[in-house]
Every structure is written in C-alpha cells, then in structure tokens.
Design an enzyme around this catalytic site. Structure first.
Site, mmCIF file in Angstrom:
data_model
loop_
_atom_site.group_PDB
_atom_site.id
_atom_site.type_symbol
_atom_site.label_atom_id
_atom_site.label_comp_id
_atom_site.label_asym_id
_atom_site.label_seq_id
_atom_site.Cartn_x
_atom_site.Cartn_y
_atom_site.Cartn_z
ATOM 1 N N ASP A 265 0.857 -1.175 0.000
ATOM 2 C CA ASP A 265 0.000 0.000 0.000
ATOM 3 C C ASP A 265 0.909 1.247 0.000
ATOM 4 O O ASP A 265 2.137 1.149 0.162
ATOM 5 C CB ASP A 265 -0.970 -0.007 1.183
ATOM 6 C CG ASP A 265 -2.193 0.857 0.878
ATOM 7 O OD1 ASP A 265 -2.145 1.664 -0.075
ATOM 8 O OD2 ASP A 265 -3.212 0.745 1.607
HETATM 9 C C1 BGC Z 1 -5.072 3.241 0.126
HETATM 10 C C2 BGC Z 1 -5.256 2.176 -0.934
HETATM 11 C C3 BGC Z 1 -5.050 2.755 -2.309
HETATM 12 C C4 BGC Z 1 -3.716 3.433 -2.371
HETATM 13 C C5 BGC Z 1 -3.391 4.012 -3.732
HETATM 14 C C6 BGC Z 1 -3.832 4.071 -0.073
HETATM 15 O O1 BGC Z 1 -3.838 5.179 0.744
HETATM 16 O O2 BGC Z 1 -5.051 2.621 1.389
HETATM 17 O O3 BGC Z 1 -6.527 1.600 -0.819
HETATM 18 O O4 BGC Z 1 -5.181 1.755 -3.268
HETATM 19 O O5 BGC Z 1 -3.680 4.474 -1.420
HETATM 20 O O6 BGC Z 1 -4.170 5.094 -4.027
#
Ligand code: BGC
Length: 722
Positions: A265
């Site tokens: 993530d």
């Molecule tokens: C979120 C994810 C997301 C990623 C990319 C993160 O802050 O937890 O769900 O896919 O950002 O945007």
C-alpha cells in the site's frame, strides 16, 4: 502475447538496477516533476533521473495524453522496451459513478456488481488505466471506521460473492482485451478490524476469527483470478501486514498458492520504520521483500537498498528474479508488450463517460442498493401531488458520489430535487435546505423557511446525511449520529408535516435511533453515485420498488459498536429486543442489546409471505446434500424483488459458534401475486468451522436452519449432521 522464453531472455539481459526498477511504483507527478525543483517529490524521495527512467509502474495520472507521454518517454529510453504499467483506484466508477461498495453490498446482487465493475473498467481502460486497486474486501464490524463505505459489509460469504463478481467484471476473460483492467484485491488482511474504528490502527485478532470471517473474501478473489494483491497498512497481531510472514508467506503463498503480483500500500514499506519494526529504510526493504512484496508503492526503500541487500546475501538472485518475472508475466498478460497503451483512446473514453447506458446502469444500481428501513405506509407517494417540499442539506446537494469516486464530478450528479422535479407530473417542487450537514454547525436560521415549505406541501422529502468526506480513508467518527442541527430540523419538519419521508445519504451505518422515533419512513440511499437523485425519486414514487437489504448492522448507539449479526454466543445471552436490563446477562443497562436495524433487514412495497420450507432430507452425510425449498408468495399487486436468506446455527460444537450465519441467499423477482419456490443446496462443507486444532471440520449433531433476516426469522427447521 510474448512467450515465457522471451520474458526469460529479457530477464537475463537486465541489470540489477533495471530489475529493481520493475519493483517500484511512483505517482505520475514524480515523473512529471522538474528535477531542478529541490522541494519537489522526486527530491523528497531521493530519486535520480536514472532511477526514474527504470521505474516499472505508475500510480494515478490525469489523461490519456499524459499516460501516453510517460509511456513514450519510457519506451524510448528503455533498452529492453518493457512497458510501464498504469494503475489507479477505480473503486465504484471512473467518470460515471455507481453506488459505493457498501451500498452495492445491500443489493445482494452479484450480477449487478459485475456489471458496474465492467462499465467502470471500460471507462477506465479507455482512459489509460490498466490496473485498478479494487475490489476492497476488508471485513468490517465497526461503523466508526471511515472505510466501511469501500467494503461490502459484515458478511464474509456475501462479500466474497460480490468481490468475485467485481473481478469478473473488471478483468473479463482476456486481459489483453482493451476494455478490461486487471484487479488488485486489497487490503490483506484484517484492516477492517482496526481497533476502536480508527483508521490504520492495530488489529489484534485470533487466527480462528481471521480464518472464519476476515480471510475468506480475499481467498474468493484469488480463486476468481485476481491478478494482484495489496497487503494492508495495519499491524496484524503485532506485525504490519507487508512484513508479516504468517500472512504473506504461509497463508498467501503456501496455502493459497498465490502467484500474482503483490504491491505494497501507499508508502507502507516506508511506514515499517514508523510502526517501529524496522530501524531504517534498509531493514524495511529487507522485511517487505523477504515476505513477498514484489512492488513497493511510493517509498524508495527498494530503489535505495535492494541491490545492497542482495550483495550482502540477505536474499538470493533467484528471489529477485522471481519477483521480476511475476511483474513481467503480469505485463505480458495485459498484452502491454504489443500495445503499451492497452487500447487507451481519449475519444472513445469521452463517448463512454456518462453515456446513456452507463447512466441507466448507475440508476438501476442505486435503486437496487437503497434500503427502505422504515415505512409506516406513506411510501410510495403519488405522482399527482400538487406540491412536494424537498428539504434538508442533501436536497440539492451534488456531493453524493461518495469517497473514492475517481474522476467523477459532483456537478454531474443528479440531485434529489432534480430527480423529484423530473417525475412529479403536474405538481410543484419547492426546495429549502434548512441547515447544513456539518458536525459543528449550529446555525438554524434556515429552519423557518423549511418549516413553512413543509406546512404548505402535500408531502416532504427530507434529505439528510453526512458529507462525503466524513467517510472514506482517514475519515473516522466517534459520533455516528446525523451531524449538526439535522435531527432538530427533522423533528420540526415532521411536526409541521407528518407526511415526511427521510432520505439518507451516508457512507456508514449511522445511529438513527432519534430519527427512527419520529420519521414515518426512512429510505437509506447511501452515496448512490451519478444517478442518485433519479433513483431516489423513482423509489419514492414507486416506479422502482425498494429491494436492498442491509449488508451491515445499524446500531442503536455508537456505544454498541462493534456490532454484527454473526457474533459468537455467550454463556449469558440476552435475546430480547426490550430495552430493559435483565441482570447478569450479556447486555447494557442503558440500551437494548439488539441493533436498531439488523443485517439482512430491508422493506419492500410488495408483501412477501413465506409460506413454508421443505427439506429433501433431515440427515446430511459428508458426501451428500439436502435440498432446501422455500415457498414465497408476493401477496400484493406490485412486482418486486426479495432476497431470500438462509441462515444456520450450530447449537453444540467443540468451539463456540456464531449465533447465526448466512449460508445462502437468492435475490428473486416476483410478479404481482406470484408464488415461487426458491431452492438452496446444503452440503457438508457449508457447515465447517475451525476447531480447537485449527482444522476446518464439521461435527456430527443438530444444525438449525432459519429463513428470514438476522433478527427476524419467519421459518425454521433442523437437520442432523451424521
Ligand atoms: C489506500 C489504498 C489505495 C492506495 C493508492 C492508499 O492510501 O489505502 O486503498 O489503493 O492508497 O491510491
């Protein structure tokens, strides 16, 4: 597609730095940033031009032209001509926005979920997106957590079925096809169990609970062919997921045999330092890579340290090559070596955005996801009313897309006021906001106008809820009542005109106890997306018949949270809905134990009568099956859909079992007065649970079967497991 030999030949010719580049992802702005800017993102991440020229994937970009520009730049410089892969969060639509996932959960309709994802994927793919970070399948029990809006609720089977459908919708059967995007299931695992409903918080959860409730939906996604997986931000039983060997090695790789690409993530590798499990960036890189994280998103531990770690023998060349091969194979499956744009075409995209077909699907999805929580008989309204007041902060609010609405634009949504005006045949719609929906706003200066509007109208549509940015990532609440002066407005408006329908817009179950006490009808629209106002109007006037069922429990008060229908039994259960305290049972002295609206609850304008249930047998053997037939009759002159829900309870087992578990559901359309037989097939694996030795087994003995919704069963029977 290229052959496996071709990919191996590529790998053979790549330098270590080039390989590490394939394992890194940054935001588009990092590439488009001028390297002269010492405060820019590139400098902050400590990246050189050379580093960037090798990076193998990009997150978020603004247009097909921008994507093509980055791809062209890259391809010109890459000696191996390995294309970059472009990823984005396409969660419930790209430009045409469908209802939030929690709403779709309430549709109990996998086909609908598949259709919405297919349409979202189509718009996204034409716009240059090749991978979406969806579906999000975190299992949830606590409405304080802002990200419940991204989930399909508190039922593992339901979540798994809808998520698998979303994967089919996004990926189709052939990823090279220009209209398909690859799916990345997230966030593995347990993120929804964040303590106290506070985002990113630690999760402590027994292995039994993880395996029974949290893990099945991720597994369902892998079985459905999800190409990628994203570990979660949280620590799980003390170890952040991206560095958690039990999760990433034992469960994901060994037990489930996942061979797709794992991507961290956002900055989650960097955050291993902040969690306090890595002393520095190098240790963070080592932990994440060693536990199977192929691509690092938006931090630079891999670029800075993987080479050094390899040289120092912390992992092998073979480990590095395997990770890179997973990425190359993935790019190949998308057909990027032949077409690095994957068919992206702005003209095509412009034609798809908000096209009639997508709007129609968005409207149907919004209508099928809405849940009629309460109806004292005032709904549906007649279309020939002379005057209808649309009151409340959501009356003409365009911000009803919900969080994670990608490139959706608020100004392109249909408001309730517009939807009502379109359907009210000859009558007049008057609008008064009354108050705002902000938690600290005490302004009541709009009440007078709202009350006057209510008094002078034949009916009132009272549009309440929470602003879209009160839910979603990082947006958690300790108070889940209607924010600001909305409840006071509701009381005054309902007193002025009892023919008032409350229509709600929100991204989580709210505490509606006060509203329930005064409103004659409550329609939960969630964040319904682009066509929300039209869908609401169709439901209000009975052109569409409400058929959503709650995928997540609505508590009576925030103090009951976490609250969920499939909780374990206790030694002192409290079964009555009554508010009174029973003394030394598992209850509260100041609040009833059961929720306000339970999982599975949802009303219709039709009247579905459950006539009876018959079983083909009352004894189930390990290899056998039992047919459960339920007769349901629509005793009304209106057609509608009913979700028939089959629950079970295992009253005596070697470990404490949930008081009820959904084991089957069927959403069925009924014509007026129609009677149908709905069938379920019961087999032994459906009765299994994780026993003391953590074996997935069923045990001999009685199993109770129930039909209805979680706090209201209309038919029951029992079988014996042999
Ligand atoms: C979120 C994810 C997301 C990623 C990319 C993160 O802050 O937890 O769900 O896919 O950002 O945007």
């Amino acid at each position: 597609m290229m052959t496996e030999e071709y990919l191996h030949a590529l790998l053979l010719n790549m330098t270590i730095e080039e390989k590490i580049g394939q394992l890194t992802q940054y935001n588009a702005n990092v590439f488009l940033d001028s390297s002269a800017d010492i405060t820019g993102p590139r400098m902050q991440l400590g990246l050189t031009d050379e580093d960037l020229s090798r990076v193998g994937s990009v997150l978020n970009f603004s247009s097909v032209a921008e994507m093509k520009k980055m791809q062209d730049m890259h391809m010109e410089n890459d000696p191996h001509r390995i294309p970059v892969v472009f990823m984005m969060d396409v969660i419930h639509g790209y430009r045409t926005i469908y209802p939030i996932p929690l709403a779709l959960g309430c549709s109990f309709d996998a086909e609908l979920a598949e259709t919405c994802s297919r349409m979202a994927g189509k718009e996204a793919a034409a716009s240059g997106v090749q991978v979406t970070f969806a579906p999000m399948v975190d299992y949830v029990r606590d409405p304080r957590w802002g990200r419940v809006m991204e989930t399909c609720g508190e039922e593992p089977r339901l979540t798994g079925a809808l998520a698998a459908a979303q994967i089919r919708g996004f990926q189709g059967s052939d990823l090279t096809y220009a209209e398909n995007v690859a799916a990345c299931v997230k966030h593995f695992a347990g993120y929804g169990g964040a303590e106290a409903g506070r985002d990113y918080n630690a999760v402590e959860c027994s292995e039994r609970a993880l395996r029974e409730f949290y893990l099945p939906a991720y597994k369902a996604c892998i079985d459905a062919g999800a190409q990628m997986l994203m570990p979660s931000f949280n620590s799980l039983n003390g170890i952040p997921s991206v560095a958690n060997p039990w999760l990433m090695k034992q469960v994901l790789k060994e037990e489930w045999d996942f061979d797709g690409v794992v991507i961290s993530d956002y900055n989650a590798v960097g955050e291993l330092l902040v969690h306090g499990v890595a002393a520095d960036e190098k240790e963070a890189a080592k932990l994440a890579f060693d536990n199977g994280c192929d691509i690092e998103m938006c931090s630079s531990a891999y670029i800075h340290h993987l080479k050094e770690l390899l040289e120092e023998g912390f992992f092998t060349q073979e480990q590095l090559d395997q990770a890179v091969m997973r990425v190359l194979r993935f790019k190949n499956r998308l057909g990027l070596f032949e077409d690095p744009y994957h068919g992206a075409d702005q003209e095509k995209a412009d034609c798809l955005y908000l096209c009639e077909k997508h709007r129609e699907i968005a409207k149907r999805a919004a209508a099928e996801s809405a849940v009629l929580l309460k109806n004292d008989g005032i709904l549906p309204l007649q279309e020939n009313l002379a005057r209808v007041a649309v009151i409340g902060p959501f009356a003409r609010e365009h911000g009803i897309l919900g969080s994670w609405s990608c490139n959706g634009r608020d100004e392109e949504t249909v408001t309730v006021a517009d939807g009502m005006a379109a359907l009210l045949k000859t009558g007049q719609v008057i609008v008064a906001e009354g108050c705002s929906n902000h938690w600290d706003d005490t302004d009541t200066s709009g009440f007078e106008e709202a009350i006057a509007a209510a008094k002078s109208s034949d009916a009132v549509i009272l549009c309440l809820g929470e602003p879209q940015d009160y839910s979603g990532e990082g947006n958690c609440r300790t108070d889940i009542r209607l924010p600001g002066m909305q409840m006071e407005l509701a009381r005054r408006v309902i007193a002025a005109n009892p023919k008032t329908v409350a229509v709600l817009f929100n991204g989580r179950p709210l505490d509606l106890s006060e509203l329930d006490a005064v409103a004659p009808a409550i329609l939960e629209m969630w964040f319904p997306g682009t066509e929300g106002g039209n869908a609401a109007a169709e439901l209000i006037f009975g052109r569409a018949n409400p058929c959503g069922k709650l995928a997540m429990t609505f508590p009576r008060s925030v103090g009951q949270c976490p609250i969920y229908y499939n909780h374990p039994n206790t030694g002192r259960p409290h079964w009555t809905r009554a508010a009174e305290h029973c003394g030394y049972t598992s209850d509260y002295i100041d609040c009833a134990t059961l929720p306000l609206y339970s999982f599975g609850h949802g009303l219709s304008y039709a009247n579905f009568v459950y006539v009876g249930m018959t079983l083909s047998d009352h004894q189930l053997s390990a290899e056998g099956s039992i047919r459960v037939s339920v007769r349901v009759r629509n005793e009304s002159p209106v057609g509608g859909k009913e979700t028939v829900q089959l629950y079970m309870r295992d009253p005596v087992a070697s470990v404490v079992r949930p008081v009820q578990q959904l084991i089957g559901f069927r959403k069925v359309a009924f014509a007026p007065w129609e009677e149908k037989e709905i069938e379920f097939t019961l087999t032994e694996p459906m009765l299994r649970f994780w026993n003391f030795d953590m074996k997935h087994v069923s045990e001999p003995g009685e199993i109770q079967l129930m039909i209805g919704c979680a706090d209201h069963f209309v038919l029951t029977d029992e079988i014996i497991m042999k």
